[in-house]
Scaffold this active site. Structure first.
Site, PDB file in Angstrom:
ATOM      1  N   HIS A 101       0.854  -1.191   0.000  1.00 41.11           N
ATOM      2  CA  HIS A 101       0.000   0.000   0.000  1.00 41.11           C
ATOM      3  C   HIS A 101       0.890   1.241   0.000  1.00 41.11           C
ATOM      4  CE1 HIS A 101      -3.496  -2.531   1.717  1.00 41.11           C
ATOM      5  NE2 HIS A 101      -3.596  -2.416   0.405  1.00 41.11           N
ATOM      6  N   GLU A 117       1.578   3.865   3.010  1.00 42.13           N
ATOM      7  CA  GLU A 117       1.977   3.356   4.327  1.00 42.13           C
ATOM      8  C   GLU A 117       3.492   3.388   4.452  1.00 42.13           C
ATOM      9  OE1 GLU A 117      -0.186  -0.386   4.441  1.00 42.13           O
ATOM     10  OE2 GLU A 117      -2.093   0.648   4.166  1.00 42.13           O
ATOM     11  N   HIS A 164       2.343  -3.229   6.995  1.00 40.68           N
ATOM     12  CA  HIS A 164       1.324  -2.239   6.645  1.00 40.68           C
ATOM     13  C   HIS A 164       1.272  -1.206   7.770  1.00 40.68           C
ATOM     14  CE1 HIS A 164      -1.126  -4.330   3.395  1.00 40.68           C
ATOM     15  NE2 HIS A 164      -0.349  -5.324   3.785  1.00 40.68           N
ATOM     16  N   GLU A 224       0.302  -4.462  11.186  1.00 38.70           N
ATOM     17  CA  GLU A 224      -0.175  -3.077  11.030  1.00 38.70           C
ATOM     18  C   GLU A 224       0.591  -2.267  12.052  1.00 38.70           C
ATOM     19  OE1 GLU A 224      -2.256  -1.846   8.842  1.00 38.70           O
ATOM     20  OE2 GLU A 224      -3.468  -3.546   8.144  1.00 38.70           O
TER      21      GLU A 224
HETATM   22  O1  0X9 Z   1      -7.044  -3.910   4.298  1.00 40.34           O
HETATM   23  C1  0X9 Z   1      -5.876  -4.306   4.232  1.00 40.34           C
HETATM   24  O2  0X9 Z   1      -5.373  -4.711   3.187  1.00 40.34           O
HETATM   25  C2  0X9 Z   1      -5.009  -4.288   5.487  1.00 40.34           C
HETATM   26  N1  0X9 Z   1      -5.258  -3.077   6.250  1.00 40.34           N
HETATM   27  S1  0X9 Z   1      -4.746  -1.611   5.642  1.00 40.34           S
HETATM   28  O3  0X9 Z   1      -5.256  -0.574   6.500  1.00 40.34           O
HETATM   29  N2  0X9 Z   1      -3.160  -1.541   5.725  1.00 40.34           N
HETATM   30  O4  0X9 Z   1      -5.167  -1.500   4.279  1.00 40.34           O
HETATM   31  C3  0X9 Z   1      -5.329  -5.509   6.326  1.00 40.34           C
HETATM   32  C4  0X9 Z   1      -5.103  -6.819   5.629  1.00 40.34           C
HETATM   33  C5  0X9 Z   1      -5.320  -8.012   6.508  1.00 40.34           C
HETATM   34  N3  0X9 Z   1      -5.253  -9.251   5.767  1.00 40.34           N
HETATM   35  C6  0X9 Z   1      -6.286  -9.721   5.028  1.00 40.34           C
HETATM   36  N4  0X9 Z   1      -7.465  -9.178   5.072  1.00 40.34           N
HETATM   37  N5  0X9 Z   1      -6.058 -10.765   4.280  1.00 40.34           N
HETATM   38 ZN    ZN Z   2      -2.041  -1.611   4.081  1.00 36.20          ZN
END
Ligand code: 0X9
Ligand code: ZN
Length: 302
Positions: A65, A68, A190, A265
């Site tokens: 991302h 980040e 992240h 995170e």
């Molecule tokens: O939404 C996401 O991709 C992640 N959070 S973020 O705020 N950095 O965008 C969390 C991803 C967790 N893993 C999965 N959902 N597979």
């Molecule tokens: Zn992310």
């Protein structure tokens, strides 16, 4: 020399990595795993003190991302500690290999520096002109687009037209599959919020070995706390954050068969994505204590 009081541009990161590889050829090597959509080399560094590729390994990435920024910074800090400070950290490299890809989405990372600080996705063309980019962490081909992802290109969680539409996701996939026998733990950086998440993101059901995933994360969190950081919220992605399919973490466990798969995170919760540069140093040094825990676990258990 590198310092952790500023965020670096993609070229600066790669120059540093090339310098390091030249200086420590017996410990660290660079490998391009392919090019990004806009043609940037995607660089994975391998840290290995020997053992000719037979040692258990850890795969780390950051920056899927774009906005980040603490994620690439943390990956870079792990490299810095393991390589430049190897005398103090040799226990982490004497029996374990580390593969680290600091910037998984280099085009988006650069775009977030030059055009839109809050950019999240890749920058590839989509069926809707004016809405470029795919959410890289919805693009992996395991229960792809089943939940918590969008079909609509203008949304931030757009999964892509097909699984692995994005070259960056394909490059990571191919690298991980090529080394899947060796890799025992996957860690993707992240921000933000302070979570250590394990699979699954596509379902509220837990993997059979969730207890191991939970306990190891708890140890990593305790190390973070002891270093002055906040404890992490720990659990499966679905159960403690939200359901979202197509993440790299789910793919690494569900398809590549990498037992231990985590999304970190990173902190904090106040500044969010725009963590001030003055806070990089404490953030990355604290997290390195968690990385130590992951490294020791792999060393002792595989
Ligand atoms: O939404 C996401 O991709 C992640 N959070 S973020 O705020 N950095 O965008 C969390 C991803 C967790 N893993 C999965 N959902 N597979
Ligand atoms: Zn992310």
């Amino acid at each position: 020399a590198i310092s952790f009081d500023q965020y670096y541009r993609y070229d600066e990161i790669n120059s540093y990595l090339e310098e390091l590889a030249a200086k420590y050829p017996n410990l660290m090597t660079l490998e391009s795993i392919g090019k990004s959509y806009e043609g940037r080399d995607m660089v994975v560094i391998k840290i290995s003190s020997g053992g000719s590729g037979t040692r258990p390994a850890i795969l780390i990435d950051g920056g899927i991302h774009a906005r980040e920024w603490i994620a690439p910074a943390t990956a870079l800090y792990v490299i810095y500690q393991l390589v430049e400070n190897n005398a103090a950290n040799s226990a982490l490299t004497d029996a374990v290999d580390w593969y680290i890809l600091p910037v998984l989405n280099p085009d988006g990372y650069e775009y977030s520096h030059t055009a839109d600080r809050m950019w999240r996705k890749t920058v590839s063309v989509t069926p809707i002109s004016g809405c470029p980019g795919v959410d890289g962490n919805r693009n992996f081909g395991f229960h792809w687009n089943e939940v918590g992802a969008s079909d609509y290109p203008c949304y931030e969680d757009y999964a892509g037209e097909v699984a692995f539409s994005e070259i960056e996701a394909r490059n990571l996939r191919d690298f991980a599959l090529a080394h899947k026998e060796q890799i025992k733990l996957y860690l993707t950086f992240h921000s933000y919020g302070g979570y250590l998440l394990y699979p699954w993101g596509y379902t509220s059901e837990l993997p059979p070995d969730w207890h191991t995933l939970q306990e190891l994360a708890a140890d990593a969190s305790l190390a973070h706390l002891n270093a002055g950081g906040d404890p992490f919220t720990i659990g499966s992605s679905t159960n403690v954050l939200y359901a979202a399919a197509g993440g790299s973490d789910d793919y690494m466990k569900g398809v590549a068969g990498i037992e231990l798969s985590y999304t970190a995170e990173l902190t904090d919760t106040y500044y969010g994505f725009q963590l001030p540069a003055e806070l990089i140093n404490e953030t990355v040094t604290r997290f390195f204590e968690s990385a130590r825990v992951f490294g020791s676990y792999v060393k002792e258990n595989f």
